[in-house]
Scaffold this motif. Structure first.
Motif, PDB file in Angstrom:
ATOM      1  N   PRO A  54      35.214 -54.091  36.412  1.00  0.00           N
ATOM      2  CA  PRO A  54      36.163 -52.520  36.186  1.00  0.00           C
ATOM      3  C   PRO A  54      34.994 -51.409  36.006  1.00  0.00           C
ATOM      4  O   PRO A  54      32.987 -51.828  35.439  1.00  0.00           O
ATOM      5  N   VAL A  55      35.301 -50.539  35.903  1.00  0.00           N
ATOM      6  CA  VAL A  55      33.656 -49.430  35.981  1.00  0.00           C
ATOM      7  C   VAL A  55      34.299 -47.682  34.694  1.00  0.00           C
ATOM      8  O   VAL A  55      35.513 -47.782  34.544  1.00  0.00           O
ATOM      9  N   ILE A  56      33.485 -47.963  34.239  1.00  0.00           N
ATOM     10  CA  ILE A  56      33.292 -47.299  33.432  1.00  0.00           C
ATOM     11  C   ILE A  56      32.430 -46.035  33.489  1.00  0.00           C
ATOM     12  O   ILE A  56      30.657 -46.216  33.377  1.00  0.00           O
ATOM     13  N   PHE A  57      32.472 -44.556  33.847  1.00  0.00           N
ATOM     14  CA  PHE A  57      31.178 -43.443  34.278  1.00  0.00           C
ATOM     15  C   PHE A  57      31.621 -43.012  33.193  1.00  0.00           C
ATOM     16  O   PHE A  57      32.179 -42.237  32.025  1.00  0.00           O
ATOM     17  N   GLU A  72      40.850 -49.155  41.891  1.00  0.00           N
ATOM     18  CA  GLU A  72      41.723 -49.398  41.456  1.00  0.00           C
ATOM     19  C   GLU A  72      40.407 -50.278  39.275  1.00  0.00           C
ATOM     20  O   GLU A  72      38.995 -50.352  39.887  1.00  0.00           O
ATOM     21  N   ASN A  73      41.035 -50.262  38.762  1.00  0.00           N
ATOM     22  CA  ASN A  73      40.366 -50.356  37.311  1.00  0.00           C
ATOM     23  C   ASN A  73      38.571 -49.646  37.119  1.00  0.00           C
ATOM     24  O   ASN A  73      37.856 -49.942  36.819  1.00  0.00           O
ATOM     25  N   ALA A 225      40.866 -51.130  32.516  1.00  0.00           N
ATOM     26  CA  ALA A 225      40.709 -49.420  32.465  1.00  0.00           C
ATOM     27  C   ALA A 225      41.410 -48.624  33.540  1.00  0.00           C
ATOM     28  O   ALA A 225      41.434 -47.468  32.988  1.00  0.00           O
ATOM     29  N   SER A 226      42.016 -49.080  34.362  1.00  0.00           N
ATOM     30  CA  SER A 226      42.908 -47.655  34.854  1.00  0.00           C
ATOM     31  C   SER A 226      44.381 -47.224  34.516  1.00  0.00           C
ATOM     32  O   SER A 226      45.151 -46.228  34.435  1.00  0.00           O
ATOM     33  N   SER A 227      44.113 -48.011  32.825  1.00  0.00           N
ATOM     34  CA  SER A 227      45.376 -47.315  31.896  1.00  0.00           C
ATOM     35  C   SER A 227      44.993 -46.911  30.932  1.00  0.00           C
ATOM     36  O   SER A 227      45.760 -46.250  30.018  1.00  0.00           O
TER      37      SER A 227
END
Length: 507
Positions: A54-57, A72-73, A225-227
């Motif tokens: 998962p990636v959070i930017f 995704e994610n 993460a996509s949600s």
């Protein structure tokens, strides 16, 4: 990733190989990326380097939904800077403004900022002119802002690398640009605040990081993460610097509601004369108290320094002393033992702590120690006490102890003293005692030897005189005189032995 300083296709390619080598065998739970370059780097290489992670930017200045197509994610927070809010505030504070001079660079972040400013500029067509020079050096920018007309304001967006490729820190940029500018400098980034920025609707990098951290916690707790929707709402608060407002004569200008002003002078307050006098007296009292406390603290620090110095000197002496230096508590248990105990007994100092001199002894020395410590409890100093201890190798050692009690309000709280190894001296005294005993025995034997020999000799002479021929009797008498001479010599030896004994006793 240090891309504001180093930006080239080769650097990017080598960074891909570095991440592949570094994280190839590691399964990451999540990745947080910050700023444009990191975001677009992951868009291109995520599936290759970190598949499924998962990636959070955060810190992405320009964002389009299409950037996440097929990815995704991934979610995050867009750094939505309120450029329009900052420009509106500048117009309100400077009513005659007709032009906005934009300071920006050509890094990925700068390109994203340019797109944002261009979108905002469309809403001011016919009212404001936005001048956005491209790819300038810092010196060229300083020259431009130094010649701006009074109906202009400066909008500082991003300048981390100029046309020469020189890298700049945020505080260096605002100091240089504001120092050269003839007009107020506004921005949308809080990092410029306090170093020459007049103000604006400022976005906090700390808030961006906190929001990204909260999203990451949700992902680590099981959410996809996509949600989690990408946060695109404008952020920021109005901040202004009173020093810069006053510099341009704007200290009384109307500011947006809810604005925070830094470096503003304290407001004037009318105070009743009685209250003022009482306050002045209270302040004077506090000043005196503070001065007294300061003096007390200074004296205490000096005392503590002297105490530390004294303790260090004592410890240095104790560590180097051939004699055993010790301290005990009120029960006679050691609280300090100098290293000399290792040479004397074979024990390490730590093995004595919490024990007394007879922790490895028999009852005889235990009773002597108890008597010795009873005297200390009565406040008496002890001198020349000889006590036996058992060394670690099992051999007996003798110590001569000089000690004194440590008193607190007349009550013994411990003891301190010095113990010297007198084993050799005790052994010499034992040998000397044995020698004296042997001398006494020899002298006693000398004293009776003459009588024990002369009596039988007199009998022999008498028998020879009565029963032997004159010729044989004469021979016997001659030998008897020789023996008597020997006995006389023994008597003289006894007298000399007496003199030797008296000399030894005296000396």
């Amino acid at each position: 990733m240090d891309t504001p300083r180093i930006a080239s296709p080769r650097y990017s390619a080598e960074m891909v190989e570095m991440y592949r080598l570094k994280y190839g065998d590691i399964k990451l739970d999540a990745i947080i990326c910050s700023d444009e370059y990191a975001f677009h780097f992951l868009r291109e290489h995520h599936d290759d380097l970190f598949p499924g992670t998962p990636v959070i930017f955060c810190g992405v200045n320009y964002f389009e939904d299409r950037y996440l197509a097929g990815w995704e994610n991934c979610t995050g927070i867009v750094e939505v800077a309120d450029v329009q809010g900052t420009v509106d505030a500048a117009i309100s504070i400077n009513p005659g403004v007709r032009e906005v001079y934009v300071v920006n660079d050509n890094t990925l972040t700068g390109i994203a900022d340019r797109k944002v400013v261009e979108e905002v500029a469309k809403g001011y067509e016919g009212h404001l002119t936005f001048t956005m020079p491209e790819n300038q050096t810092l010196d060229e920018i300083k020259e431009d802002v130094g010649g701006l007309s009074p109906d202009t304001v400066v909008l500082l967006m991003t300048l981390t690398r100029d046309a020469n490729g020189t890298y700049y820190e945020y505080d260096d940029v605002i100091k240089e640009v504001s120092g050269a500018s003839r007009v107020p400098v506004y921005s949308v980034w809080e990092v410029y605040m306090g170093d020459g920025l007049t103000g604006g609707n400022l976005l906090s990098a700390e808030d961006q990081g906190r929001e990204a951290g909260m999203m990451t916690l949700r992902v680590l707790n099981g959410e996809s993460a996509s949600s989690i929707p990408v946060k695109k709402e404008p952020q920021g608060e109005y901040f202004f610097d009173y020093v810069q407002l006053k510099r341009f004569g704007l200290e009384n200008a109307p500011l947006p509601a809810g604005s925070t002003v830094i470096n503003s002078p304290p407001p004037s307050i009318e105070i009743d004369r009685t209250v003022a006098v009482a306050g002045a007296f209270a302040i004077a009292t506090l000043v005196i108290a503070v001065l007294f406390l300061g003096y007390t603290v200074r004296i205490r620090r000096r005392s503590e320094g002297a105490l530390r110095e004294s303790e260090e000197k004592f410890r240095a002496l104790a560590e180097r002393s051939f004699d055993l230096i010790f301290a005990t508590d009120a029960e006679g248990l050691f609280t300090y033992v100098s290293p000399a105990v290792r040479r004397i007994s074979g024990y390490d100092p730590g093995e004595f702590l919490g024990k007394n001199f007879v922790f490895n002894q028999g009852d005889a020395d235990l009773s002597r120690f108890e008597s010795f410590f009873a005297d200390l409890r009565e406040g008496k100093a002890i001198e020349g006490l000889a006590i036996r201890i058992r060394a670690k190798d099992g051999s007996a050692r003798y110590l001569e102890i000089n000690a004194a009690p440590i008193l607190n309000s007349g009550v013994m709280v411990g003891a301190q003293g010095v113990a010297r190894d007198v084993t050799e001296r005790m052994e010499m005294e034992r040998v000397r005692a044995e020698a004296y005993a042997q001398i006494e025995q020899n002298i006693a034997q000398f004293a009776i030897l003459g009588d024990e020999i002369r009596n039988p000799l007199a009998v022999i002479v008498g028998i020879a005189d009565l029963h032997c021929e004159e010729r044989h009797a004469g021979q016997i008498m001659e030998q008897a005189e020789i023996i008597d001479g020997i006995i006389t010599a023994l008597d003289r030896g006894w007298i000399e032995s007496e003199k030797v004994r008296e000399y030894l006793r005296k000396h």
